[in-house]
Design an enzyme around this catalytic site. Structure first.
Site, PDB file in Angstrom:
ATOM      1  N   GLY A 114     -27.953  16.152 -20.747  1.00  0.00           N
ATOM      2  CA  GLY A 114     -26.736  15.440 -21.523  1.00  0.00           C
ATOM      3  C   GLY A 114     -26.830  13.827 -21.083  1.00  0.00           C
ATOM      4  O   GLY A 114     -27.481  13.419 -20.478  1.00  0.00           O
ATOM      5  N   SER A 115     -26.257  13.438 -22.338  1.00  0.00           N
ATOM      6  CA  SER A 115     -26.262  12.056 -22.360  1.00  0.00           C
ATOM      7  C   SER A 115     -24.782  11.374 -22.753  1.00  0.00           C
ATOM      8  O   SER A 115     -24.176  12.193 -23.873  1.00  0.00           O
ATOM      9  CB  SER A 115     -27.199  11.232 -22.687  1.00  0.00           C
ATOM     10  N   GLY A 116     -24.088  10.563 -22.496  1.00  0.00           N
ATOM     11  CA  GLY A 116     -23.108   9.985 -23.173  1.00  0.00           C
ATOM     12  C   GLY A 116     -23.097   8.477 -23.438  1.00  0.00           C
ATOM     13  O   GLY A 116     -24.235   8.062 -23.455  1.00  0.00           O
ATOM     14  N   THR A 118     -22.895   5.706 -21.765  1.00  0.00           N
ATOM     15  CA  THR A 118     -23.615   4.728 -20.650  1.00  0.00           C
ATOM     16  C   THR A 118     -24.832   5.524 -19.772  1.00  0.00           C
ATOM     17  O   THR A 118     -25.565   4.748 -19.696  1.00  0.00           O
ATOM     18  CB  THR A 118     -22.409   4.559 -19.660  1.00  0.00           C
ATOM     19  N   LYS A 119     -24.454   7.127 -19.609  1.00  0.00           N
ATOM     20  CA  LYS A 119     -25.435   7.535 -18.519  1.00  0.00           C
ATOM     21  C   LYS A 119     -26.150   8.769 -19.420  1.00  0.00           C
ATOM     22  O   LYS A 119     -25.732   9.185 -20.369  1.00  0.00           O
ATOM     23  CB  LYS A 119     -24.532   8.159 -17.460  1.00  0.00           C
ATOM     24  N   VAL A 121     -28.029  12.420 -18.170  1.00  0.00           N
ATOM     25  CA  VAL A 121     -27.940  13.470 -16.955  1.00  0.00           C
ATOM     26  C   VAL A 121     -29.264  14.360 -17.206  1.00  0.00           C
ATOM     27  O   VAL A 121     -29.317  14.820 -18.260  1.00  0.00           O
ATOM     28  CB  VAL A 121     -26.976  14.212 -16.851  1.00  0.00           C
ATOM     29  N   LYS A 135     -27.918  11.698 -12.310  1.00  0.00           N
ATOM     30  CA  LYS A 135     -27.408  10.858 -13.249  1.00  0.00           C
ATOM     31  C   LYS A 135     -27.876   9.601 -13.144  1.00  0.00           C
ATOM     32  O   LYS A 135     -27.722   9.032 -12.089  1.00  0.00           O
ATOM     33  CB  LYS A 135     -25.882  10.966 -12.979  1.00  0.00           C
ATOM     34  N   ASP A 247     -10.487   7.930 -19.761  1.00  0.00           N
ATOM     35  CA  ASP A 247     -11.095   8.954 -20.748  1.00  0.00           C
ATOM     36  C   ASP A 247     -11.099  10.221 -20.331  1.00  0.00           C
ATOM     37  O   ASP A 247     -11.978  10.931 -19.714  1.00  0.00           O
ATOM     38  CB  ASP A 247     -12.474   8.224 -20.716  1.00  0.00           C
TER      39      ASP A 247
HETATM   40  N1  LIG Z   1     -22.994  17.398 -12.897  1.00  0.00           N
HETATM   41  C1  LIG Z   1     -23.477  17.709 -14.296  1.00  0.00           C
HETATM   42  N2  LIG Z   1     -23.919  19.013 -14.503  1.00  0.00           N
HETATM   43  C2  LIG Z   1     -24.216  19.301 -15.654  1.00  0.00           C
HETATM   44  N3  LIG Z   1     -23.947  18.458 -16.857  1.00  0.00           N
HETATM   45  C3  LIG Z   1     -23.532  17.377 -16.567  1.00  0.00           C
HETATM   46  C4  LIG Z   1     -23.092  16.723 -15.286  1.00  0.00           C
HETATM   47  N4  LIG Z   1     -22.641  15.553 -15.476  1.00  0.00           N
HETATM   48  C5  LIG Z   1     -22.671  15.172 -16.491  1.00  0.00           C
HETATM   49  N5  LIG Z   1     -23.189  15.970 -17.342  1.00  0.00           N
HETATM   50  C6  LIG Z   1     -23.288  16.179 -18.795  1.00  0.00           C
HETATM   51  O1  LIG Z   1     -23.954  14.730 -19.204  1.00  0.00           O
HETATM   52  C7  LIG Z   1     -22.971  14.087 -20.077  1.00  0.00           C
HETATM   53  C8  LIG Z   1     -23.049  12.551 -19.970  1.00  0.00           C
HETATM   54  O2  LIG Z   1     -22.359  12.409 -18.635  1.00  0.00           O
HETATM   55  P1  LIG Z   1     -21.358  11.492 -18.265  1.00  0.00           P
HETATM   56  O3  LIG Z   1     -20.051  11.941 -19.130  1.00  0.00           O
HETATM   57  O4  LIG Z   1     -21.069  10.978 -16.892  1.00  0.00           O
HETATM   58  O5  LIG Z   1     -21.873  10.063 -19.127  1.00  0.00           O
HETATM   59  P2  LIG Z   1     -21.186   8.965 -19.952  1.00  0.00           P
HETATM   60  O6  LIG Z   1     -22.147   8.023 -20.369  1.00  0.00           O
HETATM   61  O7  LIG Z   1     -20.007   8.467 -19.002  1.00  0.00           O
HETATM   62  O8  LIG Z   1     -20.399   9.673 -20.978  1.00  0.00           O
HETATM   63  P3  LIG Z   1     -18.930   9.401 -21.949  1.00  0.00           P
HETATM   64  O9  LIG Z   1     -19.704   8.696 -23.341  1.00  0.00           O
HETATM   65  O10 LIG Z   1     -18.839  10.761 -22.128  1.00  0.00           O
HETATM   66  O11 LIG Z   1     -18.186   8.655 -20.978  1.00  0.00           O
HETATM   67  C9  LIG Z   1     -21.691  14.987 -20.060  1.00  0.00           C
HETATM   68  O12 LIG Z   1     -20.949  14.842 -21.179  1.00  0.00           O
HETATM   69  C10 LIG Z   1     -21.790  16.281 -19.459  1.00  0.00           C
HETATM   70  O13 LIG Z   1     -22.255  17.044 -20.530  1.00  0.00           O
END
Ligand SMILES: Nc1ncnc2c1ncn2[C@@H]1O[C@H](COP(=O)(O)OP(=O)(O)OP(=O)(O)O)[C@@H](O)[C@H]1O
Ligand SMILES: *[C@@H]1O[C@H](CO)[C@@H](O)[C@H](O)[C@H]1NC(C)=O
Ligand SMILES: *[C@@H]1O[C@H](CO)[C@@H](O)[C@H](O)[C@H]1NC(C)=O
Ligand SMILES: *[C@@H]1O[C@H](CO)[C@@H](O)[C@H](O)[C@H]1NC(C)=O
Ligand SMILES: *[C@@H]1O[C@H](CO)[C@@H](O)[C@H](O)[C@H]1NC(C)=O
Ligand SMILES: *[C@@H]1O[C@H](CO)[C@@H](O)[C@H](O)[C@H]1NC(C)=O
Length: 469
Positions: A114-116, A118-119, A121, A135, A247
């Site tokens: 997955g990704s969002g 910023t990050k 995974v 991550k 958030d």
């Molecule tokens: N420990 C984990 N196990 C399984 N999936 C995970 C885990 N951590 C994160 N993910 C998946 O990865 C995605 C992105 O992680 P995260 O939310 O930390 O990133 P972000 O860039 O901060 O996203 P956002 O735009 O939602 O703030 C999450 O929406 C989740 O589905």
């Protein structure tokens, strides 16, 4: 890197001088700042980097104050703050259980999960066979993209994003409770001279699928809400004060072995809004605005707790709690919905109310007063080999058939009596998370199979028709 910090320090001096200077002018700091940044884009990113740096050092200092630190963590701090006094205790026993870059380099079967913003995974398998989530900064993500568009500085933008991940890692070390994803370790790779690559190694979860959750039995939906309330209770009284998840959305949570855990902590804050009057503290949501008092210390005290609780109400409770709930619990659940929806309850009262619901649910809600079981014959030491033709119900614990949670055989008898097809039920050893039994309801009982740990209950009137074994 040392050069980086010196540069940052230089920019700080510039900004301090500039702030002093501009406070005498008529033009607002913001307007002037914006026009300056437009003509010198690199100032903007340096200022952001410094702010995040300061913020992170605060978290690291907090961390050192409350917990023993691994040698690697001390190295990171030394790297970030060369001036800092690092006479800290290093706990080597804990360090041995923590994953490091060496473990990361041996991870196999890496796969995207997955990704969002910023990050990104990934998941992978450690040498010992365990799976972990990895991550790191999403180089092609929208956070990086919009930053590069604004400042045109990839290196600086990566640095900025990395601070978010570092803050998340620090928070995961400071805040430890069952409702927060566990950090197994981290890797700081500064072999690339210009930058530092950070990877967090986390407990692996699966995404929280609200649509799927809506189709599960009430008891399972209640579990998710209770776990969320327990998490918010912890956050309200955490070692760094009351923490808000800014958030707050279902996609920031995952399930680990059926339990709810928050995984995205980069938008968590322990600062309550600063204020001069109550009016500064209004807590605004799309459908509601709540008043919060401005304390004598100039902070909207309690706003973090309130914000979390109302978000829990609007994103979780309204969807998961009321529908298909046991009738005996409805008055209590109605009170929880009303009190959290109006923020009449704080988190302590909410947790207490949830625990009361759980106790009443576990007590069986007075089903044992009924005489429904008298209509059934008991066959100890058997179960029923279910056939495909048997009836199904919803929401059942099994994909096929009708498997429901009951407190005791009496409640199961009541449930069977209320369903037109039901002639029998079987209670085995399987329990739900609250300790209730799982009962399987059927209409056919032709295929009785010996099973020491289970018990078949058959409706008396139907014995002669169905019982052939
Ligand atoms: N420990 C984990 N196990 C399984 N999936 C995970 C885990 N951590 C994160 N993910 C998946 O990865 C995605 C992105 O992680 P995260 O939310 O930390 O990133 P972000 O860039 O901060 O996203 P956002 O735009 O939602 O703030 C999450 O929406 C989740 O589905
Ligand atoms: C998973 O959850 C079950 C039931 O809640 C529990 O018995 C088990 O110990 C948990 N497993 C792990 C690895 O935590
Ligand atoms: C709570 O109950 C009061 C009185 O019945 C009602 O006015 C209010 O709208 C309810 N609030 C919510 C969030 O349901
Ligand atoms: C809520 O509970 C916590 C810990 O259980 C306690 O420290 C705190 O004082 C309580 N707050 C209120 C307002 O009762
Ligand atoms: C259950 O029954 C007991 C005694 O019969 C009674 O005191 C109690 O109030 C009942 N509880 C509910 C929720 O009906
Ligand atoms: C249960 O039924 C299936 C077919 O309906 C059969 O193949 C199986 O052997 C039965 N199991 C037992 C233990 O009788």
């Amino acid at each position: 890197m040392r050069g980086h910090i010196i540069c940052s320090g230089f920019a700080l001096i510039l900004i301090v001088v500039f702030l002093k200077f501009s406070s005498h002018g008529r033009c607002s700091y913001n307007d002037k700042y914006k026009s300056l940044v437009r003509s010198h884009p690199s100032w903007g990113i340096r200022r952001e980097i410094m702010e995040r740096h300061k913020n992170l050092v605060f978290f690291y200092k907090t961390l050192l104050g409350i917990k023993f630190t691994t040698p690697e963590e001390v190295d990171v701090l030394r790297f970030m703050e060369p001036e800092m006094d690092l006479q800290v205790p290093v706990d080597r026993s804990e360090a041995s259980g923590t994953l490091t870059c060496k473990d990361l380099s041996h991870v196999t079967e890496i796969d995207y999960i997955g990704s969002g913003f910023t990050k990104i995974v990934l998941k992978g398998i450690l040498v010992n066979g365990k799976t972990v989530a990895l991550k790191s900064i999403h180089a092609e993500g929208n956070d990086m993209k919009s930053c590069v568009d604004r400042y045109g500085d990839r290196g600086g933008c990566h640095r900025l994003a990395t601070y978010k991940l570092q803050k998340e890692i620090a928070l995961l070390q400071i805040l430890r409770c069952p409702g927060i994803i566990q950090l197994h370790g981290q890797c700081y790779d500064n072999s690339v001279a210009s930058d530092i690559r950070v990877t967090a190694m986390l407990e692996l979860g699966s995404p929280l699928e609200m649509i799927q959750l809506l189709q599960t039995p009430w008891e399972e939906r209640f579990k998710i809400c209770l776990e969320l309330v327990q998490l918010l209770h912890y956050l309200a009284h955490s070692p760094i004060g009351s923490v808000a998840l800014l958030d707050f959305q279902p996609r920031q949570f995952v399930l680990v072995n059926g339990s709810l855990k928050v995984t995205d902590m980069d938008d968590a804050t322990s600062d309550e809004l600063p204020c001069q009057a109550d009016a500064d503290c209004a807590l605004t949501f799309p459908a509601r605005t709540f008043a919060v008092q401005c304390s004598v210390t100039g902070a909207c005290t309690g706003s973090n707790e309130k914000r979390n609780l109302y978000n829990a109400y609007r994103f979780f409770f309204t969807y998961l709690l009321p529908h298909a709930s046991p009738p005996a619990l409805r008055p209590l659940l109605q009170e929880i919905m009303n009190a959290t929806g109006d923020l009449r309850f704080g988190i302590n009262e909410t947790l207490k109310a949830f625990e009361d619901v759980l106790d009443l649910y576990k007590s069986g809600m007075n089903h044992s007063q009924s005489h429904a079981l008298k209509d059934y014959t008991v066959l100890q030491g058997f179960r029923i080999n279910e056939t495909d033709e048997d009836f199904s119900c919803w929401p059942s614990y099994s994909y096929q058939g009708c498997l429901l949670s009951v407190h005791d055989p009496t409640e199961a008898a009541e449930l069977c009596n209320s369903r037109p097809h039901c002639r029998n039920f079987v209670i085995g050893q399987q329990r739900t998370w609250t300790g209730r039994y799982l009962a399987s309801f059927t209409k056919n009982s032709a295929q009785l199979v010996p099973d020491e740990s289970s018990c078949v209950y058959m409706k008396r009137s139907s014995n002669s028709e169905n019982f052939t074994g």
